[in-house]
Design a protein around this motif. Structure first.
Motif, PDB file in Angstrom:
ATOM      1  N   UNK A  60       0.906  -1.064   0.010  1.00  0.00           N
ATOM      2  CA  UNK A  60       0.093   0.012   0.009  1.00  0.00           C
ATOM      3  C   UNK A  60       0.716   1.159  -0.027  1.00  0.00           C
ATOM      4  N   UNK A  61       0.391   2.374  -0.494  1.00  0.00           N
ATOM      5  CA  UNK A  61       1.046   3.726  -0.674  1.00  0.00           C
ATOM      6  C   UNK A  61       0.667   4.499   0.458  1.00  0.00           C
ATOM      7  N   UNK A  62       1.584   4.878   1.636  1.00  0.00           N
ATOM      8  CA  UNK A  62       1.024   5.725   2.610  1.00  0.00           C
ATOM      9  C   UNK A  62       0.942   7.160   1.961  1.00  0.00           C
ATOM     10  N   UNK A  63       0.034   8.119   2.976  1.00  0.00           N
ATOM     11  CA  UNK A  63       0.233   9.453   2.448  1.00  0.00           C
ATOM     12  C   UNK A  63       1.378  10.023   2.948  1.00  0.00           C
ATOM     13  N   UNK A  64       1.995  10.845   2.093  1.00  0.00           N
ATOM     14  CA  UNK A  64       1.393  11.741   1.235  1.00  0.00           C
ATOM     15  C   UNK A  64       1.347  11.412  -0.168  1.00  0.00           C
ATOM     16  N   UNK A  65       1.736  10.001  -0.587  1.00  0.00           N
ATOM     17  CA  UNK A  65       1.506   9.474  -1.874  1.00  0.00           C
ATOM     18  C   UNK A  65       0.316   9.417  -2.247  1.00  0.00           C
ATOM     19  N   UNK A  66      -0.044   9.415  -3.435  1.00  0.00           N
ATOM     20  CA  UNK A  66      -1.356   9.508  -3.870  1.00  0.00           C
ATOM     21  C   UNK A  66      -1.444   8.327  -5.136  1.00  0.00           C
ATOM     22  N   UNK A  67      -2.276   7.544  -4.810  1.00  0.00           N
ATOM     23  CA  UNK A  67      -2.472   6.354  -5.427  1.00  0.00           C
ATOM     24  C   UNK A  67      -3.571   6.968  -6.752  1.00  0.00           C
ATOM     25  N   UNK A  68      -3.222   6.698  -7.931  1.00  0.00           N
ATOM     26  CA  UNK A  68      -3.963   6.785  -9.171  1.00  0.00           C
ATOM     27  C   UNK A  68      -5.312   5.898  -9.287  1.00  0.00           C
ATOM     28  N   UNK A  69      -6.408   6.641  -9.571  1.00  0.00           N
ATOM     29  CA  UNK A  69      -7.522   5.801 -10.072  1.00  0.00           C
ATOM     30  C   UNK A  69      -7.480   4.870 -11.044  1.00  0.00           C
ATOM     31  N   UNK A  70      -6.376   4.690 -11.840  1.00  0.00           N
ATOM     32  CA  UNK A  70      -6.294   4.047 -13.076  1.00  0.00           C
ATOM     33  C   UNK A  70      -4.923   3.656 -13.059  1.00  0.00           C
ATOM     34  N   UNK A  71      -4.616   2.699 -13.886  1.00  0.00           N
ATOM     35  CA  UNK A  71      -3.181   2.241 -13.965  1.00  0.00           C
ATOM     36  C   UNK A  71      -2.249   3.488 -14.763  1.00  0.00           C
ATOM     37  N   UNK A  72      -0.969   3.550 -14.272  1.00  0.00           N
ATOM     38  CA  UNK A  72      -0.140   4.733 -14.460  1.00  0.00           C
ATOM     39  C   UNK A  72      -0.053   5.100 -15.979  1.00  0.00           C
ATOM     40  N   UNK A  73      -0.043   3.991 -16.845  1.00  0.00           N
ATOM     41  CA  UNK A  73      -0.053   4.292 -18.477  1.00  0.00           C
ATOM     42  C   UNK A  73      -1.276   5.037 -18.846  1.00  0.00           C
ATOM     43  N   UNK A  74      -2.317   4.504 -18.452  1.00  0.00           N
ATOM     44  CA  UNK A  74      -3.587   5.274 -18.840  1.00  0.00           C
ATOM     45  C   UNK A  74      -3.803   6.851 -18.519  1.00  0.00           C
ATOM     46  N   UNK A  75      -3.337   6.760 -17.097  1.00  0.00           N
ATOM     47  CA  UNK A  75      -3.161   8.197 -16.338  1.00  0.00           C
ATOM     48  C   UNK A  75      -2.351   9.273 -16.858  1.00  0.00           C
ATOM     49  N   UNK A  76      -1.318   8.617 -17.416  1.00  0.00           N
ATOM     50  CA  UNK A  76      -0.251   9.494 -18.122  1.00  0.00           C
ATOM     51  C   UNK A  76      -0.908  10.024 -19.470  1.00  0.00           C
ATOM     52  N   UNK A  77      -1.345   9.053 -20.011  1.00  0.00           N
ATOM     53  CA  UNK A  77      -1.960   9.623 -21.595  1.00  0.00           C
ATOM     54  C   UNK A  77      -3.099  10.371 -21.088  1.00  0.00           C
ATOM     55  N   UNK A  78      -4.081  10.259 -20.252  1.00  0.00           N
ATOM     56  CA  UNK A  78      -5.024  11.223 -19.930  1.00  0.00           C
ATOM     57  C   UNK A  78      -4.554  12.556 -19.459  1.00  0.00           C
ATOM     58  N   UNK A  79      -3.522  12.510 -18.767  1.00  0.00           N
ATOM     59  CA  UNK A  79      -2.963  13.982 -18.304  1.00  0.00           C
ATOM     60  C   UNK A  79      -2.190  14.592 -19.240  1.00  0.00           C
TER      61      UNK A  79
END
Length: 105
Positions: free
Chosen positions: A76-95
Motif C-alpha cells: 500500500x502507498x502511505x500518505x502523502x503519496x497519491x494512488x492513481x484511480x487507474x493504471x499509470x500508463x492510462x493516467x499518463x495518457x489522460x494527463x
C-alpha cells in the motif's frame, strides 16, 4: 502579455529506481524556478518499490503511484503519496490530453 499566466504543467514519469532519483531531483529544481510550474511524478513498475522504500518528504506529495503495481507487489502507498484511480500508463495518457508535458526521468 497581460493577465494571469497559467502554470506550466510537467509530468515526470519514473518507471525505474534510478528514474525516481532523477525525477525527485528534477522536481525540486523545477519548483525553484521563478515562473509558475506545476509538477507531478508518476511512478510504476520497479519505481513503486523504490518510492515506498525510500520516502522523500519534499517529493512524495507530488508523487502519483500506479495501483496495478501496488497490487502486483502486495503493498500500500502511505500518505502523502497519491494512488492513481487507474493504471499509470492510462493516467499518463489522460494527463497529456489535459495539457501536461510528459518527460521521462
Amino acid at each position: 502579455m497581460t493577465g494571469t499566466t497559467l502554470p506550466l504543467k510537467i509530468l515526470l514519469h519514473a518507471p525505474t529506481a534510478a528514474a525516481v532519483a532523477r525525477a525527485r531531483s528534477n522536481a525540486a529544481n523545477l519548483l525553484k524556478q521563478p515562473q509558475s510550474v506545476e509538477v507531478r511524478i508518476a511512478v510504476n513498475a520497479e519505481a513503486v518499490r523504490a518510492v515506498l522504500d525510500t520516502p522523500d518528504l519534499a517529493a512524495d506529495g507530488l508523487t502519483l503511484v500506479c495501483p496495478n503495481t501496488l497490487a502486483r507487489i502486495g503493498r500500500a502507498a502511505p500518505a502523502p503519496l497519491t494512488v492513481l484511480d487507474e493504471g499509470a500508463v492510462l493516467a499518463i495518457a489522460r494527463m497529456q490530453a489535459e495539457g501536461w508535458r510528459y518527460i521521462r526521468a
